[in-house]
Motif scaffolding. Structure first.
Motif, PDB file in Angstrom:
ATOM      1  N   LEU A 186      -8.715   5.616   2.715  1.00 24.84           N
ATOM      2  CA  LEU A 186      -7.555   5.631   2.016  1.00 24.84           C
ATOM      3  C   LEU A 186      -6.504   6.431   2.198  1.00 24.84           C
ATOM      4  N   ALA A 187      -6.924   7.865   2.367  1.00 29.43           N
ATOM      5  CA  ALA A 187      -5.821   8.748   2.735  1.00 29.43           C
ATOM      6  C   ALA A 187      -5.043   8.777   4.054  1.00 29.43           C
ATOM      7  N   GLN A 188      -5.506   8.051   4.794  1.00 36.07           N
ATOM      8  CA  GLN A 188      -5.060   7.522   6.350  1.00 36.07           C
ATOM      9  C   GLN A 188      -4.158   6.495   5.671  1.00 36.07           C
ATOM     10  N   ARG A 189      -4.488   5.532   4.991  1.00 37.06           N
ATOM     11  CA  ARG A 189      -3.432   4.760   4.590  1.00 37.06           C
ATOM     12  C   ARG A 189      -2.424   5.122   3.548  1.00 37.06           C
ATOM     13  N   ARG A 190      -2.254   6.240   3.511  1.00 42.16           N
ATOM     14  CA  ARG A 190      -1.188   7.003   2.550  1.00 42.16           C
ATOM     15  C   ARG A 190      -1.569   6.507   1.039  1.00 42.16           C
ATOM     16  N   TYR A 191      -2.579   6.369   0.913  1.00 41.27           N
ATOM     17  CA  TYR A 191      -2.813   6.342  -0.760  1.00 41.27           C
ATOM     18  C   TYR A 191      -2.893   7.946  -1.298  1.00 41.27           C
ATOM     19  N   TYR A 204     -13.334   9.107  -7.666  1.00 43.48           N
ATOM     20  CA  TYR A 204     -11.883   9.208  -7.209  1.00 43.48           C
ATOM     21  C   TYR A 204     -10.956   7.971  -7.327  1.00 43.48           C
ATOM     22  N   VAL A 205      -9.563   8.302  -7.558  1.00 41.56           N
ATOM     23  CA  VAL A 205      -8.505   7.259  -7.651  1.00 41.56           C
ATOM     24  C   VAL A 205      -7.673   7.288  -6.607  1.00 41.56           C
ATOM     25  N   GLY A 206      -7.299   6.230  -6.164  1.00 40.71           N
ATOM     26  CA  GLY A 206      -6.251   6.120  -5.003  1.00 40.71           C
ATOM     27  C   GLY A 206      -5.043   5.399  -5.493  1.00 40.71           C
ATOM     28  N   TYR A 207      -4.008   5.910  -5.091  1.00 41.34           N
ATOM     29  CA  TYR A 207      -2.692   5.255  -5.593  1.00 41.34           C
ATOM     30  C   TYR A 207      -1.623   4.949  -4.469  1.00 41.34           C
ATOM     31  N   LEU A 208      -1.066   3.672  -4.307  1.00 40.79           N
ATOM     32  CA  LEU A 208      -0.257   3.527  -3.322  1.00 40.79           C
ATOM     33  C   LEU A 208       0.925   2.388  -3.739  1.00 40.79           C
ATOM     34  N   ASP A 209       2.279   2.948  -3.417  1.00 40.01           N
ATOM     35  CA  ASP A 209       3.283   2.327  -3.699  1.00 40.01           C
ATOM     36  C   ASP A 209       3.890   1.897  -2.300  1.00 40.01           C
ATOM     37  N   ASP A 210       3.712   0.633  -2.073  1.00 39.32           N
ATOM     38  CA  ASP A 210       4.166  -0.088  -0.749  1.00 39.32           C
ATOM     39  C   ASP A 210       5.300  -0.793  -0.803  1.00 39.32           C
ATOM     40  N   PRO A 211       6.399  -0.310  -0.261  1.00 37.73           N
ATOM     41  CA  PRO A 211       7.790  -1.038  -0.173  1.00 37.73           C
ATOM     42  C   PRO A 211       7.755  -2.185   0.688  1.00 37.73           C
ATOM     43  N   THR A 222      -0.852  -0.434  -5.881  1.00 43.70           N
ATOM     44  CA  THR A 222      -2.339  -0.713  -5.994  1.00 43.70           C
ATOM     45  C   THR A 222      -2.744   0.587  -6.551  1.00 43.70           C
ATOM     46  N   GLN A 223      -3.752   0.420  -7.487  1.00 45.00           N
ATOM     47  CA  GLN A 223      -4.482   1.689  -7.797  1.00 45.00           C
ATOM     48  C   GLN A 223      -6.112   1.363  -7.805  1.00 45.00           C
ATOM     49  N   VAL A 224      -6.874   2.193  -7.145  1.00 44.69           N
ATOM     50  CA  VAL A 224      -8.206   1.850  -7.247  1.00 44.69           C
ATOM     51  C   VAL A 224      -9.005   2.954  -7.517  1.00 44.69           C
ATOM     52  N   LEU A 225     -10.259   2.620  -7.914  1.00 47.14           N
ATOM     53  CA  LEU A 225     -11.054   3.684  -8.530  1.00 47.14           C
ATOM     54  C   LEU A 225     -12.442   3.270  -7.876  1.00 47.14           C
ATOM     55  N   TYR A 226     -12.825   4.224  -7.218  1.00 43.26           N
ATOM     56  CA  TYR A 226     -14.387   4.457  -6.399  1.00 43.26           C
ATOM     57  C   TYR A 226     -15.272   5.212  -7.329  1.00 43.26           C
ATOM     58  N   THR A 236     -13.169  -0.662  -8.633  1.00 43.66           N
ATOM     59  CA  THR A 236     -12.278  -1.187  -9.378  1.00 43.66           C
ATOM     60  C   THR A 236     -10.969  -1.196  -8.801  1.00 43.66           C
ATOM     61  N   SER A 237     -10.141  -2.374  -8.840  1.00 41.73           N
ATOM     62  CA  SER A 237      -8.744  -2.369  -8.260  1.00 41.73           C
ATOM     63  C   SER A 237      -7.801  -2.976  -9.275  1.00 41.73           C
ATOM     64  N   TRP A 238      -6.675  -2.382  -9.347  1.00 45.27           N
ATOM     65  CA  TRP A 238      -5.432  -2.928 -10.023  1.00 45.27           C
ATOM     66  C   TRP A 238      -4.303  -3.213  -8.986  1.00 45.27           C
ATOM     67  N   SER A 239      -3.653  -4.442  -9.212  1.00 40.32           N
ATOM     68  CA  SER A 239      -2.594  -4.436  -8.173  1.00 40.32           C
ATOM     69  C   SER A 239      -1.453  -5.219  -8.864  1.00 40.32           C
ATOM     70  N   ALA A 240      -0.201  -5.023  -8.481  1.00 45.42           N
ATOM     71  CA  ALA A 240       0.968  -5.490  -9.326  1.00 45.42           C
ATOM     72  C   ALA A 240       2.188  -5.454  -8.071  1.00 45.42           C
ATOM     73  N   SER A 241       3.145  -6.128  -8.572  1.00 46.62           N
ATOM     74  CA  SER A 241       4.525  -5.957  -7.856  1.00 46.62           C
ATOM     75  C   SER A 241       5.747  -5.905  -8.727  1.00 46.62           C
ATOM     76  N   TYR A 242       6.695  -5.213  -8.387  1.00 44.66           N
ATOM     77  CA  TYR A 242       7.832  -5.344  -9.257  1.00 44.66           C
ATOM     78  C   TYR A 242       9.168  -5.054  -8.273  1.00 44.66           C
ATOM     79  N   GLN A 243      10.295  -5.446  -8.850  1.00 41.74           N
ATOM     80  CA  GLN A 243      11.623  -5.300  -8.077  1.00 41.74           C
ATOM     81  C   GLN A 243      12.465  -4.337  -8.913  1.00 41.74           C
ATOM     82  N   ASP A 244      13.088  -3.650  -7.877  1.00 44.35           N
ATOM     83  CA  ASP A 244      14.056  -2.527  -8.348  1.00 44.35           C
ATOM     84  C   ASP A 244      15.252  -3.195  -9.315  1.00 44.35           C
TER      85      ASP A 244
END
Length: 274
Positions: A186-191, A204-211, A222-226, A236-244
């Motif tokens: 996850l860290a290598q994927r910039r979480y 641990y929780v991982g968080y990613l904001d992917d434009p 995306t936020q994930v919990l392991y 457990t994973s939560w994901s969503a999207s939003y527009q500026d």
């Protein structure tokens, strides 16, 4: 430990001699043409003649020393074998699961979606969308339970929030190396990684904001919990999207709190003490 495939959630962007040796010596003190043989009976000098006689004289026998060497070797081998039997009993009784991880009281359920109450997430996103998808598989080495579903803030909301849940019970293989490797991945994927204290043996929780490069201003979150406790691993994973400029981005801390709270509740419902 594997990340659940998003095949049931269309439109979502997804985020295990010892060998007898002979050598020739030219060491000072041994005549030219002689051969020093190193064997289990110790060194002996051979002048090169078939009967062992020659310039160096007859070969000296050390059969007494060799006898004691052989007895000593057998005793040493017996000690090593006895120690191995005591420390690795599976070599004798054929039990390959003697080092199996404990699943810490967790049980298998047929419908993880029903077991997962998602109390906090239901307050954030009270309107479900469509039918949840779930499956359970059983195997002597690995039991797996999975659930995925869409939710909305309100009934007419066009923005969907996706939840994945996966619980695995490892009966034969220690999941710790893969659990730690997942964090590094996850860290290598910039979480952005943060530890969750007091949950299982490790969490641990991982968080990613992917434009979105093809749609400026759109973000995929995306936020994930392991969690790992003994031979149990939970994802457990939560994901969503939003527009500026169109609404407010979901609150990161609020989602993290829901992940931890609802996952803890789920693991207790499965018989654990996380």
């Amino acid at each position: 430990m594997s990340t659940p495939p998003p095949h049931q959630l269309q439109g979502h962007r997804s985020t295990s001699s010892f060998s007898r040796s002979t050598r020739t010596s030219s060491t000072t003190g041994v005549r030219a043409g002689t051969v020093t043989t190193i064997g289990p009976d110790g060194p002996s000098v051979d002048g090169g003649s078939p009967d062992g006689t020659g310039p160096g004289g007859p070969r000296r026998s050390r059969s007494g020393h060799g006898l004691w060497w052989g007895i000593g070797g057998a005793l040493a081998a017996s000690v090593v074998w006895a120690t191995t039997v005591l420390t690795v009993p599976s070599l004798i009784n054929g039990d390959s699961t003697s080092g199996s991880p404990s699943v810490a009281g967790y049980r298998v359920v047929d419908d993880l979606c029903t077991t997962a109450r998602l109390t906090t997430f239901s307050q954030l996103y009270p309107a479900p969308s469509g039918s949840p998808y779930h499956y359970t598989t059983r195997h002597r080495a690995l039991d797996e339970m999975y659930c995925s579903q869409y939710r909305k803030r309100v009934g007419g909301d066009q923005d969907l929030y996706t939840l994945y849940l996966q619980v695995q019970l490892h009966h034969e293989v220690d999941p710790r190396p893969e659990f730690d490797a997942q964090r590094d991945g996850l860290a290598q994927r910039r979480y952005l990684i943060s530890t969750v204290p007091g949950l299982g043996d490790a969490a641990y929780v991982g968080y990613l904001d992917d434009p979105d490069r093809s749609s400026p201003g759109r973000h995929y979150l995306t936020q994930v919990l392991y969690v790992r406790q003994g031979g149990m691993t939970c994802y457990t994973s939560w994901s969503a999207s939003y527009q500026d400029g169109r609404g407010t981005a979901p609150d990161r801390d609020q989602v993290r709190t829901a992940l931890v709270s609802d996952t803890r509740e789920l693991l207790r419902a499965l018989g654990g003490s996380a």
